[in-house]
Design a protein around this motif. Structure first.
Motif, PDB file in Angstrom:
ATOM      1  N   LYS A   2       2.417   2.226  -3.380  1.00  0.00           N
ATOM      2  CA  LYS A   2       1.529   2.952  -4.287  1.00  0.00           C
ATOM      3  C   LYS A   2       1.517   4.457  -4.013  1.00  0.00           C
ATOM      4  O   LYS A   2       1.069   5.230  -4.841  1.00  0.00           O
ATOM      5  CB  LYS A   2       0.111   2.399  -4.181  1.00  0.00           C
ATOM      6  N   CYS A   3       2.007   4.861  -2.839  1.00  0.00           N
ATOM      7  CA  CYS A   3       2.017   6.275  -2.454  1.00  0.00           C
ATOM      8  C   CYS A   3       3.287   7.007  -2.862  1.00  0.00           C
ATOM      9  O   CYS A   3       3.336   8.232  -2.786  1.00  0.00           O
ATOM     10  CB  CYS A   3       1.838   6.403  -0.941  1.00  0.00           C
ATOM     11  N   THR A  56       5.323  15.151  -0.237  1.00  0.00           N
ATOM     12  CA  THR A  56       5.459  14.120  -1.258  1.00  0.00           C
ATOM     13  C   THR A  56       6.350  13.001  -0.736  1.00  0.00           C
ATOM     14  O   THR A  56       7.489  13.260  -0.327  1.00  0.00           O
ATOM     15  CB  THR A  56       6.067  14.718  -2.539  1.00  0.00           C
ATOM     16  N   LYS A  64       3.596  10.551  -4.536  1.00  0.00           N
ATOM     17  CA  LYS A  64       2.314  11.224  -4.340  1.00  0.00           C
ATOM     18  C   LYS A  64       2.305  12.007  -3.035  1.00  0.00           C
ATOM     19  O   LYS A  64       3.103  11.772  -2.139  1.00  0.00           O
ATOM     20  CB  LYS A  64       1.174  10.203  -4.325  1.00  0.00           C
ATOM     21  N   LYS A  65       1.349  12.908  -2.933  1.00  0.00           N
ATOM     22  CA  LYS A  65       1.151  13.693  -1.711  1.00  0.00           C
ATOM     23  C   LYS A  65       0.553  12.783  -0.645  1.00  0.00           C
ATOM     24  O   LYS A  65      -0.391  12.035  -0.913  1.00  0.00           O
ATOM     25  CB  LYS A  65       0.214  14.861  -1.998  1.00  0.00           C
ATOM     26  N   VAL A  66       1.138  12.806   0.566  1.00  0.00           N
ATOM     27  CA  VAL A  66       0.633  12.006   1.688  1.00  0.00           C
ATOM     28  C   VAL A  66       0.483  12.883   2.923  1.00  0.00           C
ATOM     29  O   VAL A  66       1.113  13.934   3.048  1.00  0.00           O
ATOM     30  CB  VAL A  66       1.551  10.797   2.018  1.00  0.00           C
ATOM     31  N   SER A 101      -1.916   8.586   5.133  1.00  0.00           N
ATOM     32  CA  SER A 101      -3.051   8.640   4.216  1.00  0.00           C
ATOM     33  C   SER A 101      -2.624   9.338   2.939  1.00  0.00           C
ATOM     34  O   SER A 101      -1.798  10.247   2.983  1.00  0.00           O
ATOM     35  CB  SER A 101      -4.213   9.400   4.866  1.00  0.00           C
ATOM     36  N   THR A 102      -3.190   8.926   1.820  1.00  0.00           N
ATOM     37  CA  THR A 102      -2.880   9.607   0.572  1.00  0.00           C
ATOM     38  C   THR A 102      -3.629  10.923   0.511  1.00  0.00           C
ATOM     39  O   THR A 102      -4.672  11.094   1.132  1.00  0.00           O
ATOM     40  CB  THR A 102      -3.260   8.753  -0.646  1.00  0.00           C
ATOM     41  N   THR A 141       0.834  -1.201   0.000  1.00  0.00           N
ATOM     42  CA  THR A 141       0.000   0.000   0.000  1.00  0.00           C
ATOM     43  C   THR A 141       0.870   1.253   0.000  1.00  0.00           C
ATOM     44  O   THR A 141       0.605   2.206  -0.736  1.00  0.00           O
ATOM     45  CB  THR A 141      -0.932  -0.004   1.232  1.00  0.00           C
TER      46      THR A 141
END
Length: 96
Positions: A22-23, A41, A26-28, A85-86, A19
């Motif tokens: 996949k992040c 990021t 990306k912004k988390v 969390s994404t 999981t």
């Protein structure tokens, strides 16, 4: 009489590291044990969920009030991560 279970149902195991993979890029939104919140990021992580983030905004509540700090990059210790969390929260919960 008991009904037979549906054997055609496939259960997919979702592993935490899969999981997190996949992040990457990306912004988390990360909440730490010390109640700090970080939004940035995700650039990478290891098996211990130590994470490298860039373009980070750190939210803290101090005795002087609310504090927002901008950081170019940060290395987080996975032992102190409470939640990941994404995306970006509309408003970090500590600042409500």
């Amino acid at each position: 009489m008991a009904e037979a279970m549906d054997t055609d149902t496939t259960v997919e195991n979702v592993l935490p590291l899969d999981t997190i993979e996949k992040c990457v890029g990306k912004k988390v939104w990360v909440i730490m044990k010390n109640k700090k919140e970080l939004v940035g990021t995700l650039k990478g992580y290891d098996d211990y969920v130590n994470m490298v983030m860039e373009d980070v905004t750190e939210y803290t509540v101090t005795s002087d009030g609310k504090q927002v700090t901008k950081l170019e990059s940060i290395l987080l210790n996975g032992n102190n991560v409470t939640m990941l969390s994404t995306g970006e929260p509309s408003k970090p919960y500590k600042l409500e």
